[in-house]
Structures are given as structure tokens and as C-alpha cells.
Design a protein around this motif. Structure first.
Motif, short mmCIF file in Angstrom:
data_model
loop_
_atom_site.label_atom_id
_atom_site.label_comp_id
_atom_site.label_asym_id
_atom_site.label_seq_id
_atom_site.Cartn_x
_atom_site.Cartn_y
_atom_site.Cartn_z
N ASN A 1 61.75 -72.33 85.01
CA ASN A 1 60.38 -72.37 84.45
C ASN A 1 59.93 -73.82 84.33
N MET B 1 49.46 -73.71 78.31
CA MET B 1 48.68 -72.79 77.45
C MET B 1 48.46 -73.39 76.05
N TYR C 1 55.04 -79.83 73.84
CA TYR C 1 53.97 -78.85 74.01
C TYR C 1 54.31 -77.52 73.34
N GLY D 1 61.98 -70.16 70.33
CA GLY D 1 63.09 -71.02 70.02
C GLY D 1 64.14 -70.94 71.14
N GLU D 2 65.26 -71.50 70.86
CA GLU D 2 66.33 -71.42 71.86
C GLU D 2 67.30 -70.30 71.45
N SER E 1 64.45 -73.25 81.59
CA SER E 1 63.26 -74.11 81.57
C SER E 1 63.65 -75.54 81.90
N VAL F 1 56.63 -75.96 83.15
CA VAL F 1 55.25 -76.05 82.65
C VAL F 1 54.62 -77.27 83.33
N ASN G 1 49.63 -77.75 69.53
CA ASN G 1 50.21 -78.40 70.72
C ASN G 1 49.22 -79.32 71.46
N THR H 1 65.59 -66.08 78.45
CA THR H 1 64.96 -67.36 78.79
C THR H 1 65.59 -68.42 77.90
#
Ligand code: SAM
Ligand code: SF4
Length: 326
Positions: A155, A187, A27, A68-69, A117, A157, A192, A93
Motif C-alpha cells: 500500500n 484521504m 497523514y 493502528g498497527e 504499507s 499513499v 491530518n 494490513t
């Protein structure tokens, strides 16, 4: 202070360090063949520090590193070190994969809360969502953070038919662990494949949780972008980020800097301002920042109304989430 025409003061900057990632959440990063930005196009350590310092000098109180990471960047330790010295609350994050390798650097940068996440508590489903078999690593790294007295927010989703059946399992996690689970409504971003019927809303989440527990709302802090709740007898808490069903734009204090140095005044803004290009040309970037923020739309980047069922994704002009920085 950095204001907009609606009187909102913007004192929170989210800096994306890279559009690269060691996971491939479907996503967020649309295709396996996605081409990452070449290193020369990304802000370098000194450039990040210069831009961040300017924001802090003009009222920014909190900076969140994202991507990104963020922890896949080889020079992430240097970035943490340089931003850790600024007079600002530093947060991050991360998908949690490299937390064990960077724990010392995170602690030395005085990061008190880490948002990790994790969309599922099932190994197989983790592989399906992220296209990588790294569930155990993330789970262990969450425990590692807690053992080191770092506050953890998870987090999640939430998507209909994907992980809505795990809401109560995530709530169960807050019973004996002092962490906050944050359910995020799905979102729409470029590529996505968002559809409104995949959105599991704040209302539906509360219905599900209240089928088993008494929910106690927590008084929101100014600029909170989530509704927070407690459950009697649970050490942790849970929250819902209801961007789609109940947006929180009225109190938004956020600005976003993409890894290639473009300033976005909203997650959903189509316009961006090239701060990095201007900085490299020796220009004064402060007027660019103030103008960008003065052009912020009242809500949702001016791209859609609060009725998410009516969104026509083909008309949205934006980047994919991984290139914005969530
Ligand atoms: N790689 C890090 C991570 O996964 O935490 C930081 C970047 S990621 C883009 C930031 C957050 O955005 C993650 O919590 C992710 O789940 C969330 N996210 C990505 N795409 C999203 C979408 N379409 N809707 C809602 N949240 C999304
Ligand atoms: Fe990577 Fe985070 Fe996007 Fe997943 S959500 S692909 S971990 S940037």
C-alpha cells in the motif's frame, strides 16, 4: 445477509485491533502526543471472537485485521488463532515491522495475502514520513513474506511533492517481484491537514506510468475497490485506490469495527454504533448491526460529494484514520 437500503450486501468486515502503532505516519496519526485508548476500552480476545462469529454467521466472507498497527497488540497471536478457526477468509494490513516475529502465527491462521504499507523506497524519506528509522526492517519483511509464498500487496499513499516522484520506482519493483503495488489517493481525516492539492489522482498516476510502459487493464472482480493493471513482462501488477477522484461506493461491501468496538458503516461515516458496550451489557447486538447498515449513506458517508476539490475539511465529522482502522 447484511444489506443496506441500496441493496448492497455487506460481506466484508474490517476489524481494528488497536489504535496504537509503532510508526507515526504524519497523514494517519496527527500528533506525537496522541493518547492511545486504555486497554480496558479495547475489545478483548473473546469479545472480538464473539462479534466476528456473529458477523460470519450472517454472511461475512472476509475479515481484515487492521489498526493502528494490528501486530503491536501483545495478544495478536491469540486473536489470529481464534479468528483463524472461523469459516472466513482472513487478511491483514500491517506496516510490516513485526512480521518476522509473527510469521508462524500469520501462516497458521491461514492468511494468504498480507497488505504491507510502504510509501517510499528511500530510507531517509521513510524516516520523514513515519518518524521512525525502520525502512530496512519493512523491506526485509516484505522479502520474508514472498519467500514464504505469502501474496503481498504494498500500500502506497501517494501525495503530491512527497512521493509522486517514486511511482516509476514502485512499478519497477513489480518487474521481478510477484507482488501488487496499490497506489492510494490521499484521504481527509480529522487532524491530518489534508488539502485537495496534495491528492495525486488515478488519472495522473496512469499518465505517469504510461509515459514509460504500456498498461493493460485487468477485469475487475465484484466489490473491487481498486482499478488494477498489468504491464507486459512484469511478474507483479499495480492498482489504484481512487477514493477521492473516482469513488467506488456503488459496489461497497465493507463494514468497519473500531478497536473500541464501534461499528461504522463507511470509512467516512460520522455516526457509529457501540457494539462493545451493548455486548458488555448483555444485549443482543444483531439488531444494532442491521440498523447501522440500513442507515448507510449512498456514498462517502454522506459527508462529501465526488468532487474532491470542493471538500471543506473543517465540516467533516470523523475520527483520525489511526482510530478508525484503515
Ligand atoms: N498500520 C497498518 C498499516 O499501516 O498498514 C494498518 C493501519 S493503516 C491506518 C491502513 C492503511 O491506511 C495504510 O495503508 C495507510 O497507508 C492508509 N492510510 C492512512 N491514512 C491515510 C490517508 N489519510 N489517506 C489514505 N490512506 C491512508
Ligand atoms: Fe501506524 Fe499504519 Fe497509521 Fe502508519 S498508517 S501511523 S503504520 S497505523
Amino acid at each position: 445477509m447484511i444489506k443496506d437500503t441500496f441493496g448492497r450486501i455487506h460481506d466484508y468486515l474490517r476489524i481494528s485491533l488497536t489504535d496504537n502503532c509503532n510508526l507515526r505516519c504524519f497523514y494517519c496519526m496527527p500528533e506525537e502526543k496522541y493518547a492511545f485508548a486504555p486497554a480496558g476500552k479495547l475489545m478483548q480476545v473473546q469479545e472480538i471472537e464473539t462479534i466476528a462469529k456473529l458477523f460470519v454467521d450472517h454472511g461475512v466472507k472476509k475479515i481484515r485485521l487492521t489498526g493502528g498497527e494490528p501486530l503491536v497488540r501483545k495478544d495478536a497471536p491469540k486473536i489470529l488463532k481464534s479468528l483463524g478457526k472461523l469459516n472466513v477468509e482472513l487478511a491483514i494490513t500491517t506496516n510490516g515491522i513485526r512480521v518476522n516475529e509473527m510469521l508462524t502465527e500469520l501462516l497458521e491462521a491461514n492468511i494468504k495475502t498480507v497488505n504491507v504499507s510502504l510509501d517510499t523506497l528511500q530510507r531517509e524519506k521513510f524516516l520523514k514520513i513515519t518518524r521512525r528509522d525502520l525502512f530496512d526492517r519493512v523491506r526485509k519483511n516484505i522479502d520474508l513474506l514472498l519467500e514464504n509464498n505469502v501474496r503481498v500487496k504494498i500500500n502506497v499513499v501517494i501525495m503530491k511533492g512527497l512521493n509522486d516522484d517514486e511511482i516509476l520506482s514502485f512499478i519497477e519493483l513489480t518487474k521481478n517481484h510477484n507482488l501488487e503495488v496499490r497506489f492510494i489517493e490521499f484521504m481527509p481525516f480529522t487532524g491530518n491537514l489534508w488539502t485537495s492539492n496534495q491528492v495525486y489522482t488515478l488519472h495522473e498516476i496512469l499518465l505517469k506510468v504510461s509515459s514509460r510502459y504500456d498498461i493493460i487493464p485487468v477485469e475487475p472482480l465484484p466489490n473491487d475497490t481498486s482499478s488494477k493493471y498489468r504491464i507486459d513482462g512484469h511478474s507483479g501488477a499495480f492498482a489504484v485506490i481512487s477514493t477521492m477522484s473516482q469513488p467506488f461506493c456503488d459496489t461497497c461491501n465493507r463494514m468497519r469495527l473500531t478497536a473500541d468496538g464501534k461499528l461504522k458503516n463507511c470509512l467516512f461515516s460520522k455516526d457509529e454504533t457501540d457494539l462493545l458496550g451493548a455486548l458488555r451489557n448483555g444485549e443482543d447486538i444483531l439488531p444494532l448491526i442491521t440498523q447501522t447498515m440500513m442507515s448507510k449513506a449512498k456514498a462517502l458517508g454522506g459527508q462529501f460529494s465526488g468532487v474532491f476539490e470542493d471538500i471543506d475539511v473543517s465540516k467533516l465529522e470523523n475520527r483520525s484514520m489511526i482510530t478508525i482502522g484503515g
